[in-house]
Scaffold this active site. Structure first.
Site, short mmCIF file in Angstrom:
data_model
loop_
_atom_site.label_atom_id
_atom_site.label_comp_id
_atom_site.label_asym_id
_atom_site.label_seq_id
_atom_site.Cartn_x
_atom_site.Cartn_y
_atom_site.Cartn_z
N HIS A 159 0.82 -1.22 0.00
CA HIS A 159 0.00 0.00 0.00
C HIS A 159 0.85 1.27 0.00
O HIS A 159 0.33 2.37 0.03
CB HIS A 159 -0.92 0.04 1.23
CG HIS A 159 -2.05 -0.94 1.17
ND1 HIS A 159 -2.99 -1.06 2.17
CD2 HIS A 159 -2.39 -1.86 0.24
CE1 HIS A 159 -3.85 -2.02 1.85
NE2 HIS A 159 -3.50 -2.51 0.68
N GLU A 168 0.07 -2.63 7.35
CA GLU A 168 -0.74 -1.68 8.12
C GLU A 168 -0.35 -1.67 9.59
O GLU A 168 -0.15 -2.72 10.19
CB GLU A 168 -2.23 -2.07 8.07
CG GLU A 168 -2.86 -1.99 6.72
CD GLU A 168 -4.31 -2.48 6.75
OE1 GLU A 168 -4.91 -2.56 7.84
OE2 GLU A 168 -4.83 -2.79 5.68
N GLU A 211 -5.60 4.07 2.28
CA GLU A 211 -6.56 3.93 3.39
C GLU A 211 -6.47 5.07 4.38
O GLU A 211 -6.97 4.98 5.49
CB GLU A 211 -6.34 2.58 4.08
CG GLU A 211 -6.52 1.44 3.09
CD GLU A 211 -6.43 0.06 3.72
OE1 GLU A 211 -6.20 -0.02 4.94
OE2 GLU A 211 -6.59 -0.92 2.98
N ASP A 322 -6.88 -13.32 7.30
CA ASP A 322 -7.52 -12.61 6.20
C ASP A 322 -7.26 -13.37 4.91
O ASP A 322 -8.10 -14.12 4.42
CB ASP A 322 -7.01 -11.17 6.12
CG ASP A 322 -7.53 -10.45 4.87
OD1 ASP A 322 -8.53 -10.92 4.29
OD2 ASP A 322 -6.96 -9.42 4.48
N LYS A 347 -14.73 -9.82 5.21
CA LYS A 347 -14.88 -8.91 4.07
C LYS A 347 -15.99 -9.46 3.20
O LYS A 347 -15.83 -10.53 2.61
CB LYS A 347 -13.58 -8.86 3.26
CG LYS A 347 -12.40 -8.22 3.99
CD LYS A 347 -11.15 -8.35 3.16
CE LYS A 347 -10.01 -7.52 3.72
NZ LYS A 347 -8.74 -7.82 3.02
N SER A 374 -14.30 -5.72 7.99
CA SER A 374 -13.29 -4.92 7.31
C SER A 374 -13.76 -4.28 6.00
O SER A 374 -14.54 -4.86 5.26
CB SER A 374 -12.08 -5.81 7.01
OG SER A 374 -11.12 -5.13 6.21
N HIS A 375 -13.20 -3.11 5.75
CA HIS A 375 -13.32 -2.44 4.46
C HIS A 375 -12.36 -3.11 3.47
O HIS A 375 -11.67 -4.06 3.80
CB HIS A 375 -12.97 -0.96 4.61
CG HIS A 375 -11.52 -0.73 4.98
ND1 HIS A 375 -10.90 0.48 4.88
CD2 HIS A 375 -10.55 -1.58 5.46
CE1 HIS A 375 -9.63 0.37 5.26
NE2 HIS A 375 -9.40 -0.87 5.62
N ARG A 376 -12.29 -2.57 2.24
CA ARG A 376 -11.23 -2.96 1.30
C ARG A 376 -10.42 -1.70 0.98
O ARG A 376 -10.86 -0.60 1.29
CB ARG A 376 -11.82 -3.53 0.00
CG ARG A 376 -12.68 -4.74 0.13
CD ARG A 376 -12.05 -5.95 0.81
NE ARG A 376 -10.76 -6.41 0.31
CZ ARG A 376 -10.57 -7.53 -0.38
NH1 ARG A 376 -11.60 -8.32 -0.66
NH2 ARG A 376 -9.36 -7.90 -0.74
N LYS A 398 -12.44 -2.53 11.00
CA LYS A 398 -11.23 -1.96 10.43
C LYS A 398 -11.65 -1.20 9.19
O LYS A 398 -12.12 -1.79 8.23
CB LYS A 398 -10.28 -3.10 10.09
CG LYS A 398 -9.07 -2.70 9.29
CD LYS A 398 -8.09 -3.86 9.22
CE LYS A 398 -7.94 -4.36 7.82
NZ LYS A 398 -6.69 -5.07 7.56
#
Length: 438
Positions: A159, A168, A211, A322, A347, A374-376, A398
């Site tokens: 990211h 993250e 993010e 995940d 997700k 969770s988001h993406r 998250k």
């Protein structure tokens, strides 16, 4: 109540890539859902159908998925005349219509858009907020639990640009009295972190990643954790805010060597410095001993089962699957049997329907796992996951840093839910791993 119309269109996520938006029209009006999309996608996820036409959107168009909704799913669903309140029946119908195990025929992005829009139509028909309807579908007990917001304030890995391998670093306001207080603490720490990053690494270090987290040119995890610890201290929350990491280690796993390359962004990385899973596990443990780390996500590669089980036996913090589990019931079952992790990252677009998402959470709860909604990385203004987190009593969500509207949309929605519920809700706080039992 019959469905009058189902219509899909191509819209954009926060990365500038196309995604699917679905409108479902019933007597109560128009109900809309937008599907998110991820950057680091696990190979065991449901299929996000992309056009593959390199002349448009670099092959990432979703016109096929949109067409599948408008020409196949919509007409079939209207003809079938299923009650929108019967989510399980709707989702079963969508899966049958697709006919594949991974939704590769119609596309999980087409199916999920319809599934979520239907849920919103059902909530409207019942005259209740979406989180209440989801709670009914999942059969969760009351009072409602508001989740701890895991806020991704510093980005590395795939990211971000610097050498930092871990993807993250999140702040976890788990001692706050309420969701709104936790979010305020997070926002205050985030502001301090941004200022610190600029001061130490130059003005551009305040620029934010996909993010909303800062992405300074940091080399190691220790350096990142020291910076966050300093920001927490400056904000006055030492001892009150915990830290979580999403390592996303599948991104730097060398399959042939069965080793982990923390210098994976360097094309000339030195193979003698690659780590075995035992060495990587020791690194995590030394970090957890030095910093207030309460949760580590994807510490090992998605098919390095041996490493996960080894780590699980010797750790007491939350280990989140995940890429390992990809919200897939079969993968979750395997992870439970092999004792690989103790929390699910949920997700919705990895599995592709609301019913299967609820089931994934229930399977996880049944084995005393935690569940983090969770988001993406590619997100939109759609706030459905906020309602899912509250409806499922997940206790943890998250959804990025307290920055960028597509991240804050979810956090702001939980603020509204908190206000609406008042005394009828509790904040998960330190109990975020077991909030379903609160």
């Amino acid at each position: 109540m019959p469905i009058a119309k189902v219509h899909a269109r191509s819209v954009y996520v926060s990365r500038g890539n196309p995604t699917v938006e679905v409108d479902v029209v019933t007597e109560t009006g128009l109900h809309r859902a937008i599907v998110p999309s991820g950057a680091s996608t696990g190979q065991h996820e449901a299929v996000e159908l992309r056009d593959g036409d390199k002349a448009k959107w670099g092959g990432k168009g979703v016109l096929k998925a949109v067409k599948n909704v408008n020409e196949t799913i919509g007409p079939a669903l209207i003809k079938e005349n299923i009650d929108v309140k019967d989510q399980a029946k709707v989702d079963e119908f969508l899966n049958k219509l697709d006919g594949t195990a991974n939704k590769g025929n119609l596309g999980a992005n087409a199916i999920l858009g319809v599934s979520l829009a239907i849920a919103k139509a059902a909530a409207a028909e019942k005259g209740v907020p979406l989180y209440v309807h989801i709670s009914d579908l999942a059969g969760t007990k009351k009072p409602y639990v508001l989740p701890v917001p895991f806020q991704n304030v510093l980005n590395g890995g795939s990211h971000a640009g610097g050498r930092l391998a871990f993807q993250e670093f999140m702040i976890v306001p788990d001692t706050a009295e309420s969701f709104s207080e936790g979010l305020r603490q997070g926002a205050e720490v985030y502001q301090k972190l941004k200022a610190l990053a600029k001061k130490k690494y130059g003005q551009s270090a305040g620029n934010v990643g996909d993010e909303g987290g800062v992405a300074p040119d940091i080399q190691t995890a220790e350096e990142a954790l020291d910076l966050i610890t300093e920001a927490i201290e400056q904000a006055g929350y030492t001892g009150k805010i915990s830290i979580a990491m999403d390592v996303a280690s599948s991104e730097f796993y060398k399959t042939d060597a069965k080793k982990y390359d923390l210098d994976f962004k360097n094309p000339d990385s030195d193979p003698t410095k690659w780590l075995t899973y035992e060495q990587l596990a020791d690194l995590y443990k030394s970090l957890a001993a030095k910093y207030p780390i309460v949760s580590i996500e994807d510490p090992f590669a998605e098919d390095d089962w041996e490493a996960w089980s080894y780590f699980y036996k010797t750790s007491d913090f939350q280990i989140v699957g995940d890429d390992l589990t990809v919200t897939n019931p079969l993968r979750i079952k395997k992870a439970i049997e092999l004792k690989s992790c103790n929390a699910l990252l949920l997700k919705v677009n990895q599995i592709g329907t609301l019913t299967e998402s609820i089931q994934a959470a229930k399977d996880s709860y049944a084995d005393n796992w935690g569940v983090m909604v969770s988001h993406r990385s590619g997100e939109t203004e759609d706030v459905t996951i906020a309602d899912i987190a509250v409806g499922l009593r997940s206790g943890q969500i998250k959804t990025g840093a307290p920055a960028r509207s597509e991240r804050l949309a979810k956090l702001n929605q939980i603020l509204r839910i908190e206000e609406e519920l008042g005394e009828n809700a509790i904040y998960a706080g330190k109990n975020f791993r077991t909030s379903v039992n609160l």
